[in-house]
Design an enzyme around this catalytic site. Structure first.
Site, PDB file in Angstrom:
ATOM      1  N   SER A 144       0.867  -1.176   0.000  1.00 41.51           N
ATOM      2  CA  SER A 144       0.000   0.000   0.000  1.00 41.51           C
ATOM      3  C   SER A 144       0.902   1.222   0.000  1.00 41.51           C
ATOM      4  O   SER A 144       2.044   1.148   0.500  1.00 41.51           O
ATOM      5  CB  SER A 144      -0.869   0.025   1.262  1.00 41.51           C
ATOM      6  OG  SER A 144      -1.456   1.312   1.418  1.00 41.51           O
ATOM      7  N   TYR A 157      -1.698  -1.765  10.512  1.00 39.43           N
ATOM      8  CA  TYR A 157      -1.756  -1.959   9.057  1.00 39.43           C
ATOM      9  C   TYR A 157      -0.509  -1.358   8.393  1.00 39.43           C
ATOM     10  O   TYR A 157       0.128  -1.987   7.547  1.00 39.43           O
ATOM     11  CB  TYR A 157      -3.033  -1.298   8.540  1.00 39.43           C
ATOM     12  CG  TYR A 157      -3.261  -1.360   7.044  1.00 39.43           C
ATOM     13  CD1 TYR A 157      -3.560  -2.565   6.412  1.00 39.43           C
ATOM     14  CD2 TYR A 157      -3.201  -0.206   6.259  1.00 39.43           C
ATOM     15  CE1 TYR A 157      -3.787  -2.613   5.035  1.00 39.43           C
ATOM     16  CE2 TYR A 157      -3.433  -0.249   4.883  1.00 39.43           C
ATOM     17  CZ  TYR A 157      -3.721  -1.451   4.286  1.00 39.43           C
ATOM     18  OH  TYR A 157      -3.951  -1.500   2.925  1.00 39.43           O
TER      19      TYR A 157
HETATM   20  N1  LIG Z   1      -8.616  -0.749  -1.878  1.00 36.21           N
HETATM   21  C1  LIG Z   1      -7.627   0.132  -1.697  1.00 36.21           C
HETATM   22  O1  LIG Z   1      -7.802   1.343  -1.860  1.00 36.21           O
HETATM   23  C2  LIG Z   1      -6.271  -0.342  -1.270  1.00 36.21           C
HETATM   24  C3  LIG Z   1      -5.271   0.619  -1.070  1.00 36.21           C
HETATM   25  C4  LIG Z   1      -4.009   0.190  -0.684  1.00 36.21           C
HETATM   26  C5  LIG Z   1      -3.754  -1.165  -0.500  1.00 36.21           C
HETATM   27  N2  LIG Z   1      -4.752  -2.064  -0.694  1.00 36.21           N
HETATM   28  C6  LIG Z   1      -4.470  -3.471  -0.469  1.00 36.21           C
HETATM   29  O2  LIG Z   1      -4.968  -4.225  -1.556  1.00 36.21           O
HETATM   30  C7  LIG Z   1      -5.428  -5.487  -1.080  1.00 36.21           C
HETATM   31  C8  LIG Z   1      -6.842  -5.721  -1.533  1.00 36.21           C
HETATM   32  O3  LIG Z   1      -7.668  -4.653  -1.119  1.00 36.21           O
HETATM   33  P1  LIG Z   1      -9.234  -4.703  -1.314  1.00 36.21           P
HETATM   34  O4  LIG Z   1      -9.753  -3.350  -0.960  1.00 36.21           O
HETATM   35  O5  LIG Z   1      -9.564  -5.282  -2.627  1.00 36.21           O
HETATM   36  O6  LIG Z   1      -9.561  -5.721  -0.151  1.00 36.21           O
HETATM   37  P2  LIG Z   1     -10.899  -6.377   0.293  1.00 36.21           P
HETATM   38  O7  LIG Z   1     -12.043  -5.823  -0.496  1.00 36.21           O
HETATM   39  O8  LIG Z   1     -10.884  -6.202   1.745  1.00 36.21           O
HETATM   40  O9  LIG Z   1     -10.744  -7.864  -0.135  1.00 36.21           O
HETATM   41  C9  LIG Z   1      -9.809  -8.651   0.427  1.00 36.21           C
HETATM   42  C10 LIG Z   1     -10.113 -10.110   0.160  1.00 36.21           C
HETATM   43  O10 LIG Z   1      -9.300 -10.769   1.090  1.00 36.21           O
HETATM   44  C11 LIG Z   1     -10.060 -11.692   1.817  1.00 36.21           C
HETATM   45  N3  LIG Z   1      -9.575 -11.751   3.186  1.00 36.21           N
HETATM   46  C12 LIG Z   1      -9.490 -10.723   4.074  1.00 36.21           C
HETATM   47  N4  LIG Z   1      -8.984 -11.175   5.230  1.00 36.21           N
HETATM   48  C13 LIG Z   1      -8.754 -12.486   5.068  1.00 36.21           C
HETATM   49  C14 LIG Z   1      -8.239 -13.506   5.900  1.00 36.21           C
HETATM   50  N5  LIG Z   1      -7.854 -13.255   7.155  1.00 36.21           N
HETATM   51  N6  LIG Z   1      -8.137 -14.760   5.407  1.00 36.21           N
HETATM   52  C15 LIG Z   1      -8.518 -15.033   4.155  1.00 36.21           C
HETATM   53  N7  LIG Z   1      -9.030 -14.116   3.313  1.00 36.21           N
HETATM   54  C16 LIG Z   1      -9.125 -12.863   3.774  1.00 36.21           C
HETATM   55  C17 LIG Z   1     -11.476 -11.168   1.775  1.00 36.21           C
HETATM   56  O11 LIG Z   1     -12.331 -12.270   1.987  1.00 36.21           O
HETATM   57  P3  LIG Z   1     -13.886 -12.070   2.334  1.00 36.21           P
HETATM   58  O12 LIG Z   1     -14.498 -11.804   0.988  1.00 36.21           O
HETATM   59  O13 LIG Z   1     -14.259 -13.367   2.926  1.00 36.21           O
HETATM   60  O14 LIG Z   1     -13.978 -10.932   3.283  1.00 36.21           O
HETATM   61  C18 LIG Z   1     -11.535 -10.547   0.384  1.00 36.21           C
HETATM   62  O15 LIG Z   1     -11.871 -11.513  -0.595  1.00 36.21           O
HETATM   63  C19 LIG Z   1      -5.234  -5.474   0.431  1.00 36.21           C
HETATM   64  O16 LIG Z   1      -4.010  -6.067   0.749  1.00 36.21           O
HETATM   65  C20 LIG Z   1      -5.170  -3.990   0.763  1.00 36.21           C
HETATM   66  O17 LIG Z   1      -4.406  -3.748   1.913  1.00 36.21           O
HETATM   67  C21 LIG Z   1      -5.998  -1.685  -1.077  1.00 36.21           C
END
Ligand SMILES: NC(=O)c1ccc[n+]([C@@H]2O[C@H](COP(=O)([O-])OP(=O)(O)OC[C@H]3O[C@@H](n4cnc5c(N)ncnc54)[C@H](OP(=O)(O)O)[C@@H]3O)[C@@H](O)[C@H]2O)c1
Length: 254
Positions: A144, A157
């Site tokens: 991130s 985080y």
């Molecule tokens: N979105 C942003 O703006 C952003 C910015 C910077 C970095 N990131 C990084 O990008 C990545 C994806 O972000 P996102 O927003 O797409 O995330 P998200 O919508 O929270 O999706 C994450 C996925 O990971 C699964 N998950 C979460 N915790 C888990 C666990 N303990 N064990 C197994 N599966 C787990 C969730 O499963 P469930 O469907 O069962 O909940 C979901 O399918 C993350 O690493 C986040 O830190 C995102």
């Protein structure tokens, strides 16, 4: 050496994208499948992954699903054994804890670091021996922009993502001579389901204005960068952090 755009094809490769039931993980998994990879979707339970799996199968993509909670290493090991050899690991799971410092106790901190950082070590240990044997592998850790640019209200985080970023470079040094590359993929502000409330809030609006692009990214806008890092075209890109943030981290004011 094949010609472009063949260098972006992933035929014959198997890719695991963790956390690909939805959000950025889903978009990256779909891109890799479209490029010809056999994709292993991952989520906490088979039920969470079922709709994505069904969509991919209907589109004719080679795919399967692994279901395990990141904190459950025994389940991780069993499911990874069932999934078979993996050529491309995109570790995308990253839980947030948006509480103030005073509310995050030692156990909370340790749990988040375990899921967001230590679990990456466990996954890499499982996939790397096969990659070394086949002399080809791609490790892509989703970090991130907060790994380098801190904000208040996310200490565990930020610590975990900073560690993941350093871990990615350490892997590049460790495995550079084995045909494996290791890179970090660093998203900025993406309009995923998890961020829906933030996006609609005043803080989300100020993040939009802070970005030179003056908008949040669509989740699909992560996919090209992930495909590049996974592809033969990135064969000499190692130890790099590819930032996809519309210019946020390159600018002081926007
Ligand atoms: N979105 C942003 O703006 C952003 C910015 C910077 C970095 N990131 C990084 O990008 C990545 C994806 O972000 P996102 O927003 O797409 O995330 P998200 O919508 O929270 O999706 C994450 C996925 O990971 C699964 N998950 C979460 N915790 C888990 C666990 N303990 N064990 C197994 N599966 C787990 C969730 O499963 P469930 O469907 O069962 O909940 C979901 O399918 C993350 O690493 C986040 O830190 C995102």
């Amino acid at each position: 050496m094949s010609t472009f755009p063949d260098q972006f094809r992933l035929d014959g490769r198997t890719a695991l994208v963790t956390g690909s039931a939805r959000g950025l993980g889903w978009e990256m998994a779909r891109a890799l499948a479209e490029a010809g990879a056999r994709v292993l979707l991952h989520g906490r339970t088979p039920e969470r992954i079922a709709p994505g799996l069904e969509t991919m199968r209907r589109a004719g993509f080679a795919c399967d699903a692994l279901a395990f909670e990141m904190a459950d290493r025994a389940a991780m090991q069993a499911e990874m054994a069932r999934g078979g050899p993996i050529d491309i690991l995109i570790h995308n799971v990253g839980e947030r804890d948006r509480r103030p410092f005073a509310d995050i106790g030692a156990d909370d901190f340790a749990r988040l670091v375990d899921v967001d950082l230590t679990a990456a070590h466990a996954l890499v240990r499982l996939v790397v021996p096969g990659m070394i044997e086949r002399r080809w592998g791609r490790l892509i850790l989703v970090t991130s922009i907060v790994a380098d640019l801190a904000v208040p209200g996310a200490v565990s985080y930020i610590a975990a993502k900073g560690g993941l970023s350093a871990f990615s470079r350490a892997l590049a040094a460790e495995f550079g001579a084995t045909g494996i590359t290791s890179n970090a993929l660093s998203p900025g502000f993406f309009a995923t389901e998890t961020n829906a409330a933030l996006l609609a809030s005043p803080a989300g609006e100020s993040q939009r204005l802070r970005c030179p692009a003056k908008r949040w990214a669509e989740p699909s806008e992560i996919a090209g960068a992930a495909l590049f890092l996974a592809s033969p075209a990135a064969s000499y890109v190692n130890g790099h952090t590819l930032t996809v943030d519309g210019g946020v981290s390159a600018t002081y004011l926007a």
